[in-house]
Design a protein around this motif. Structure first.
Motif, PDB file in Angstrom:
ATOM      1  N   GLU A  12       0.946  -1.230   0.017  1.00 46.20           N
ATOM      2  CA  GLU A  12       0.122   0.020  -0.040  1.00 46.20           C
ATOM      3  C   GLU A  12       0.788   1.320  -0.160  1.00 46.20           C
ATOM      4  OE1 GLU A  12      -3.853  -1.762   2.391  1.00 46.20           O
ATOM      5  OE2 GLU A  12      -2.153  -0.590   3.732  1.00 46.20           O
ATOM      6  N   LEU A  13       2.098   1.337   0.980  1.00 42.72           N
ATOM      7  CA  LEU A  13       2.708   2.481   0.974  1.00 42.72           C
ATOM      8  C   LEU A  13       3.425   2.592  -0.294  1.00 42.72           C
ATOM      9  CD1 LEU A  13       4.143   4.709   2.492  1.00 42.72           C
ATOM     10  CD2 LEU A  13       5.782   3.114   3.331  1.00 42.72           C
ATOM     11  N   ALA A  14       3.887   1.436  -0.853  1.00 40.29           N
ATOM     12  CA  ALA A  14       4.812   1.462  -2.256  1.00 40.29           C
ATOM     13  C   ALA A  14       3.973   2.227  -3.323  1.00 40.29           C
ATOM     14  CB  ALA A  14       5.098   0.025  -2.804  1.00 40.29           C
ATOM     15  N   LYS A  15       2.537   1.626  -3.324  1.00 39.85           N
ATOM     16  CA  LYS A  15       1.471   2.351  -4.370  1.00 39.85           C
ATOM     17  C   LYS A  15       1.442   3.734  -4.043  1.00 39.85           C
ATOM     18  CE  LYS A  15      -2.931   1.600  -6.514  1.00 39.85           C
ATOM     19  NZ  LYS A  15      -4.140   0.656  -6.415  1.00 39.85           N
ATOM     20  N   GLU A  16       1.020   3.995  -2.691  1.00 41.51           N
ATOM     21  CA  GLU A  16       0.830   5.498  -2.523  1.00 41.51           C
ATOM     22  C   GLU A  16       1.833   6.496  -2.506  1.00 41.51           C
ATOM     23  OE1 GLU A  16      -1.947   8.481  -0.833  1.00 41.51           O
ATOM     24  OE2 GLU A  16      -2.566   6.468  -1.352  1.00 41.51           O
ATOM     25  N   ALA A  17       3.102   5.915  -2.485  1.00 38.32           N
ATOM     26  CA  ALA A  17       4.276   6.858  -2.547  1.00 38.32           C
ATOM     27  C   ALA A  17       4.707   6.859  -4.200  1.00 38.32           C
ATOM     28  CB  ALA A  17       5.574   6.390  -1.647  1.00 38.32           C
ATOM     29  N   GLY A  18       4.287   5.923  -4.919  1.00 40.44           N
ATOM     30  CA  GLY A  18       4.834   5.876  -6.326  1.00 40.44           C
ATOM     31  C   GLY A  18       6.235   5.259  -6.447  1.00 40.44           C
ATOM     32  N   VAL A  19       6.445   4.253  -5.594  1.00 43.99           N
ATOM     33  CA  VAL A  19       7.708   3.510  -5.923  1.00 43.99           C
ATOM     34  C   VAL A  19       7.509   1.886  -5.716  1.00 43.99           C
ATOM     35  CG1 VAL A  19       9.220   5.634  -4.502  1.00 43.99           C
ATOM     36  CG2 VAL A  19       8.081   3.478  -3.239  1.00 43.99           C
ATOM     37  N   ASN A  20       8.680   1.401  -6.278  1.00 42.21           N
ATOM     38  CA  ASN A  20       8.231  -0.195  -6.024  1.00 42.21           C
ATOM     39  C   ASN A  20       8.644  -0.712  -4.546  1.00 42.21           C
ATOM     40  OD1 ASN A  20      10.841  -0.801  -5.994  1.00 42.21           O
ATOM     41  ND2 ASN A  20      10.896  -0.540  -8.324  1.00 42.21           N
ATOM     42  N   ILE A  21       8.193  -1.852  -4.330  1.00 42.99           N
ATOM     43  CA  ILE A  21       8.361  -2.761  -2.975  1.00 42.99           C
ATOM     44  C   ILE A  21      10.096  -2.685  -2.923  1.00 42.99           C
ATOM     45  CG2 ILE A  21       8.386  -4.659  -1.554  1.00 42.99           C
ATOM     46  CD1 ILE A  21       5.436  -4.617  -2.835  1.00 42.99           C
ATOM     47  N   GLU A  22      10.849  -3.024  -3.906  1.00 42.36           N
ATOM     48  CA  GLU A  22      12.312  -3.144  -3.743  1.00 42.36           C
ATOM     49  C   GLU A  22      12.872  -1.951  -3.275  1.00 42.36           C
ATOM     50  OE1 GLU A  22      13.873  -5.944  -3.396  1.00 42.36           O
ATOM     51  OE2 GLU A  22      11.972  -6.809  -3.804  1.00 42.36           O
TER      52      GLU A  22
END
Length: 135
Positions: free
Chosen positions: A8-18
């Motif tokens: 969720e954070l990755a999507k919200e922040a516009g970055v990938n999980i890695e």
């Protein structure tokens, strides 16, 4: 605010999980709390910090420089005048890079002109001969 799961954070922040994993490992964002089942739960501050990191990167700052600023801000050892000094230094480096790029572009223009002219400089003709180019 409710905490974010990693995805969720990755999507919200516009970055990938890695990227999140790397930021955690590198110390750019604090280690998140974990649920009893082991899921990472990130606070809203993590999203804000990632936005700051992305903005700083867009301004040309390296992750190392960003981490240094975050560490110094956490212990109160950096103020606005210090930050302005760092920004001015970064601007000077950008100006220098622009000047270098301009020189490179000028040289490319000269090379292009030399290739298009009938009366080529001997060095240009030698280069064409080495590259097996007729013209």
């Amino acid at each position: 605010m409710t905490p974010y799961l990693r995805g969720e954070l990755a999507k919200e922040a516009g970055v990938n999980i890695e990227t999140l994993r790397y930021y955690e490992k590198y110390g750019l964002i604090p280690q998140p709390q974990r649920t009893s089942s082991g899921y990472r739960m990130y606070p809203e501050e993590a999203r804000e910090r990632i936005a700051f990191i992305q903005n700083a990167k867009a301004c040309g700052f390296t992750l190392r420089e960003i981490k240094k600023a975050l560490v110094k801000s956490a212990d109160g050892s950096i103020g606005i005048p210090d930050f302005i000094t760092v920004i001015e230094s970064k601007m000077a480096a950008v100006d220098l890079e622009i000047a270098k790029r301009h020189k490179t572009r000028t040289k490319l223009e000269e090379l292009k002109s030399s290739l298009l002219t009938q009366d080529r400089h001997p060095g240009v003709q030698e280069t064409l001969d080495i590259l097996n180019m007729k013209g």
